[in-house]
Design a protein around this motif. Structure first.
Motif, mmCIF file in Angstrom:
data_model
loop_
_atom_site.group_PDB
_atom_site.id
_atom_site.type_symbol
_atom_site.label_atom_id
_atom_site.label_comp_id
_atom_site.label_asym_id
_atom_site.label_seq_id
_atom_site.Cartn_x
_atom_site.Cartn_y
_atom_site.Cartn_z
ATOM 1 N N PHE A 47 0.850 -1.186 0.000
ATOM 2 C CA PHE A 47 0.000 0.000 0.000
ATOM 3 C C PHE A 47 0.886 1.236 0.000
ATOM 4 O O PHE A 47 2.077 1.184 0.323
ATOM 5 C CB PHE A 47 -0.967 0.021 1.186
ATOM 6 N N VAL A 48 0.275 2.363 -0.375
ATOM 7 C CA VAL A 48 0.974 3.645 -0.445
ATOM 8 C C VAL A 48 0.351 4.594 0.562
ATOM 9 O O VAL A 48 -0.857 4.604 0.762
ATOM 10 C CB VAL A 48 0.871 4.241 -1.863
ATOM 11 N N GLY A 49 1.185 5.403 1.209
ATOM 12 C CA GLY A 49 0.649 6.358 2.162
ATOM 13 C C GLY A 49 1.696 7.343 2.634
ATOM 14 O O GLY A 49 2.803 7.421 2.089
ATOM 15 N N THR A 50 1.332 8.078 3.679
ATOM 16 C CA THR A 50 2.205 9.102 4.253
ATOM 17 C C THR A 50 2.506 8.749 5.700
ATOM 18 O O THR A 50 1.597 8.402 6.472
ATOM 19 C CB THR A 50 1.526 10.478 4.196
ATOM 20 N N VAL A 71 2.775 -0.514 11.038
ATOM 21 C CA VAL A 71 3.689 -1.393 10.321
ATOM 22 C C VAL A 71 4.954 -1.611 11.153
ATOM 23 O O VAL A 71 5.646 -0.646 11.504
ATOM 24 C CB VAL A 71 4.077 -0.809 8.954
ATOM 25 N N THR A 72 5.228 -2.863 11.467
ATOM 26 C CA THR A 72 6.480 -3.205 12.126
ATOM 27 C C THR A 72 7.582 -3.312 11.075
ATOM 28 O O THR A 72 7.401 -3.942 10.033
ATOM 29 C CB THR A 72 6.354 -4.546 12.876
ATOM 30 N N VAL A 73 8.723 -2.681 11.350
ATOM 31 C CA VAL A 73 9.834 -2.671 10.405
ATOM 32 C C VAL A 73 11.005 -3.437 11.022
ATOM 33 O O VAL A 73 11.752 -2.896 11.840
ATOM 34 C CB VAL A 73 10.259 -1.229 10.062
ATOM 35 N N PRO A 74 11.186 -4.718 10.674
ATOM 36 C CA PRO A 74 12.273 -5.514 11.255
ATOM 37 C C PRO A 74 13.638 -4.989 10.855
ATOM 38 O O PRO A 74 13.798 -4.355 9.807
ATOM 39 C CB PRO A 74 12.030 -6.913 10.667
ATOM 40 N N ASP A 75 14.626 -5.263 11.696
ATOM 41 C CA ASP A 75 15.999 -4.903 11.335
ATOM 42 C C ASP A 75 16.415 -5.659 10.079
ATOM 43 O O ASP A 75 16.080 -6.826 9.893
ATOM 44 C CB ASP A 75 16.955 -5.257 12.481
ATOM 45 N N GLY A 76 17.151 -4.985 9.229
ATOM 46 C CA GLY A 76 17.733 -5.659 8.070
ATOM 47 C C GLY A 76 16.897 -5.641 6.818
ATOM 48 O O GLY A 76 17.391 -6.049 5.758
ATOM 49 N N LYS A 109 5.735 -2.774 1.136
ATOM 50 C CA LYS A 109 5.389 -4.147 0.791
ATOM 51 C C LYS A 109 5.336 -4.926 2.083
ATOM 52 O O LYS A 109 6.274 -4.885 2.885
ATOM 53 C CB LYS A 109 6.420 -4.752 -0.160
ATOM 54 N N ILE A 110 4.248 -5.661 2.307
ATOM 55 C CA ILE A 110 4.046 -6.315 3.593
ATOM 56 C C ILE A 110 4.017 -7.832 3.442
ATOM 57 O O ILE A 110 3.743 -8.377 2.363
ATOM 58 C CB ILE A 110 2.748 -5.842 4.270
ATOM 59 N N ALA A 111 4.293 -8.496 4.554
ATOM 60 C CA ALA A 111 4.230 -9.954 4.588
ATOM 61 C C ALA A 111 2.772 -10.390 4.639
ATOM 62 O O ALA A 111 1.908 -9.652 5.132
ATOM 63 C CB ALA A 111 4.973 -10.476 5.814
ATOM 64 N N PRO A 112 2.453 -11.581 4.150
ATOM 65 C CA PRO A 112 1.065 -12.043 4.166
ATOM 66 C C PRO A 112 0.550 -12.311 5.571
ATOM 67 O O PRO A 112 -0.659 -12.360 5.788
ATOM 68 C CB PRO A 112 1.116 -13.332 3.338
ATOM 69 N N GLU A 113 1.427 -12.501 6.521
ATOM 70 C CA GLU A 113 1.035 -12.732 7.908
ATOM 71 C C GLU A 113 1.769 -11.740 8.801
ATOM 72 O O GLU A 113 2.918 -11.377 8.514
ATOM 73 C CB GLU A 113 1.386 -14.173 8.323
ATOM 74 N N PRO A 114 1.155 -11.287 9.890
ATOM 75 C CA PRO A 114 -0.194 -11.590 10.348
ATOM 76 C C PRO A 114 -1.242 -10.864 9.499
ATOM 77 O O PRO A 114 -0.899 -10.012 8.692
ATOM 78 C CB PRO A 114 -0.190 -11.071 11.781
ATOM 79 N N THR A 115 -2.471 -11.182 9.768
ATOM 80 C CA THR A 115 -3.556 -10.581 8.988
ATOM 81 C C THR A 115 -4.199 -9.408 9.712
ATOM 82 O O THR A 115 -5.216 -8.882 9.262
ATOM 83 C CB THR A 115 -4.632 -11.634 8.682
ATOM 84 N N THR A 120 3.783 -6.642 9.088
ATOM 85 C CA THR A 120 5.242 -6.605 9.019
ATOM 86 C C THR A 120 5.696 -6.216 7.625
ATOM 87 O O THR A 120 5.251 -6.791 6.628
ATOM 88 C CB THR A 120 5.832 -7.976 9.379
ATOM 89 N N ALA A 121 6.589 -5.249 7.565
ATOM 90 C CA ALA A 121 7.105 -4.783 6.279
ATOM 91 C C ALA A 121 8.172 -5.724 5.750
ATOM 92 O O ALA A 121 9.003 -6.228 6.508
ATOM 93 C CB ALA A 121 7.677 -3.378 6.418
ATOM 94 N N ILE A 122 8.138 -5.986 4.443
ATOM 95 C CA ILE A 122 9.193 -6.738 3.761
ATOM 96 C C ILE A 122 10.183 -5.765 3.124
ATOM 97 O O ILE A 122 11.394 -5.982 3.144
ATOM 98 C CB ILE A 122 8.589 -7.663 2.686
ATOM 99 N N SER A 123 9.677 -4.671 2.579
ATOM 100 C CA SER A 123 10.523 -3.644 1.994
ATOM 101 C C SER A 123 9.765 -2.326 1.993
ATOM 102 O O SER A 123 8.528 -2.300 2.035
ATOM 103 C CB SER A 123 10.942 -4.009 0.571
ATOM 104 N N ILE A 124 10.522 -1.221 1.931
ATOM 105 C CA ILE A 124 9.932 0.119 1.932
ATOM 106 C C ILE A 124 10.681 0.982 0.928
ATOM 107 O O ILE A 124 11.914 0.970 0.876
ATOM 108 C CB ILE A 124 10.009 0.763 3.331
ATOM 109 N N ILE A 125 9.920 1.719 0.130
ATOM 110 C CA ILE A 125 10.500 2.726 -0.747
ATOM 111 C C ILE A 125 9.916 4.068 -0.322
ATOM 112 O O ILE A 125 8.700 4.197 -0.160
ATOM 113 C CB ILE A 125 10.177 2.451 -2.222
ATOM 114 N N ALA A 126 10.787 5.049 -0.100
ATOM 115 C CA ALA A 126 10.346 6.327 0.460
ATOM 116 C C ALA A 126 10.806 7.501 -0.385
ATOM 117 O O ALA A 126 11.856 7.461 -1.031
ATOM 118 C CB ALA A 126 10.875 6.480 1.883
ATOM 119 N N ILE A 127 9.995 8.557 -0.356
ATOM 120 C CA ILE A 127 10.393 9.854 -0.877
ATOM 121 C C ILE A 127 10.294 10.833 0.282
ATOM 122 O O ILE A 127 9.205 11.024 0.843
ATOM 123 C CB ILE A 127 9.502 10.323 -2.031
#
Length: 412
Positions: A47-50, A71-76, A109-115, A120-127
């Protein structure tokens, strides 16, 4: 930056479904909206947001669908920063979670779990918000410098030529727009002149009488424009006298001078409202009188132009424009051909609220289309001297203002 009611801003695209900087969810495949925190998540991957908050490895994000996400952002995980308008992710820079800040635009981009949130974020692109602000200021300046606007006089989809008129009375000007396959065409939502709500649309949806704003390369006198971007819309212009004001319901009842019918006008928080001081209204009325401005302009050109050596002409706030005739009014102010100063005068009028209006006040407004029930987009009070002008002149005055302060060339 000024609100998006003020200037059309050319939105940045990332390509490959990445509309991180544009705030337009339809550009990313219309991902389903998500419920509030704690409810099942229906967005399958991204999803996209601010960013509204960032702390302790958790982001709070307001999505473009209007929901709040945690959104939880894991290390790495990979977090990348790109410039507004950049479409090539190979140019993205890797950043840390600590580099994210409130106001940044993000594609998550988020993981399919939890629902349920937090997801949990898999990757993030930011401006970064600062980069967006700088880009939008540049876009705003370009719309002001190379922009034109007015009412559509004619449209020919076959040749790609659209003719618009701007100004009123003796200052009326005709501009021819040339549309190519590369021209970006957008259409305002029916209830807003906010550019962020405009969507792509073909030239066939542009109709005579529409309000239109364009930017592109102009010829020497600005009457011919190779359009790079156009936004248009159909709205209703109403002039009338207030019958009643209901502050609780945020409405006013208006007798439409053209139809003689009563119209209920909803005044939302986004409506732009101003009141003309009496002297300003009289000056505008004089400017828009047929023949009046031309006569005055001729005298000013003889007495105040550099060629005539006169000293009596006062330059407009924006300075003289190439090929623009200036006219000295009773207050020593100028009226540029093409309606430029009329727009500036309207933009400088004091802002008001619904509580400032009362029964018997005369108003002119741009509203959503409708007959008995409409929503105000822009409203101008203190217009009694202007109501004697022809309806076409009133419409032109309103369209110039709403497309400049409500959709470019304000923010003086």
């Amino acid at each position: 930056m000024p609100s998006l009611r003020t200037y059309p801003i050319h939105r940045s695209l990332l390509g490959i479904m990445l509309a991180v900087s544009c705030g337009t969810p339809y550009l990313i495949g219309q991902a389903p909206s998500t419920p509030a925190t704690g409810a099942p998540v229906t967005n399958p991957t991204r999803f996209v947001g601010t960013v509204t908050a960032a702390s302790a490895g958790v982001l709070s994000i307001k999505t473009d669908a209007g929901t709040e996400r945690k959104v939880t952002v894991p290390d790495g995980i990979k977090i990348q920063r790109i410039a507004p308008g950049e479409k090539d992710l190979s140019k993205a820079a890797v950043i840390q979670f600590s580099d994210l800040a409130t106001g940044d635009r993000v594609l998550v981009k988020i993981a399919p779990e939890p629902t349920t949130d937090p997801v949990t974020a898999i990757s993030i692109i930011a401006i970064p918000q600062a980069d967006l602000a700088q880009k939008q200021q540049q876009e705003q300046a370009d719309w002001q410098r190379r922009g034109v606007g007015g009412l559509v006089k004619s449209v020919d989809p076959g040749t790609g030529i659209v003719v618009i008129t701007s100004g009123a009375g003796a200052t009326q000007k005709t501009t021819t727009l040339h549309i190519s396959p590369a021209t970006i065409l957008r259409r305002y939502a029916p209830d807003s002149v906010s550019f962020d709500k405009a969507k792509t649309a073909p030239i066939e949806v542009i109709h005579v009488g529409d309000q239109l704003r364009a930017r592109g390369t102009k010829n020497a006198d600005g009457t011919d424009v190779a359009a790079e971007e156009i936004v248009s819309g159909s709205f209703r212009n109403i002039s009338g006298t207030i019958i009643a004001v209901n502050q609780g319901a945020m409405t006013l009842s208006l007798k439409d001078l053209a139809t003689k019918q009563t119209v209920t006008v909803h005044v939302g928080p986004d409506a732009q409202m101003r009141k003309l001081p009496e002297m300003m209204a009289k000056r505008l009325a004089n400017i828009t009188k047929p023949g009046e401005g031309a006569s005055t302009a001729g005298k000013a050109g003889a007495a105040g132009s550099p060629a005539g050596g006169g000293q009596g002409t006062q330059q407009s706030p924006q300075g003289a424009q190439p090929g623009a005739t200036q006219a000295s009014g009773e207050n020593g102010r100028s009226a540029r051909a093409g309606g430029g100063d009329m727009q500036q005068m309207l933009n400088r009028a004091p802002a008001i609220h619904l509580a400032d209006l009362q029964k018997g006040d005369a108003v002119m407004l741009v509203s959503t289309e409708g007959t008995g029930d409409v929503t105000a987009i822009t409203l101008l009070a203190g217009v009694e001297p202007l109501l004697e002008a022809p309806a076409s002149t009133q419409n032109m005055l309103l369209s110039n203002w709403s497309m400049s302060s409500g959709g470019a060339e304000s923010a003086q």
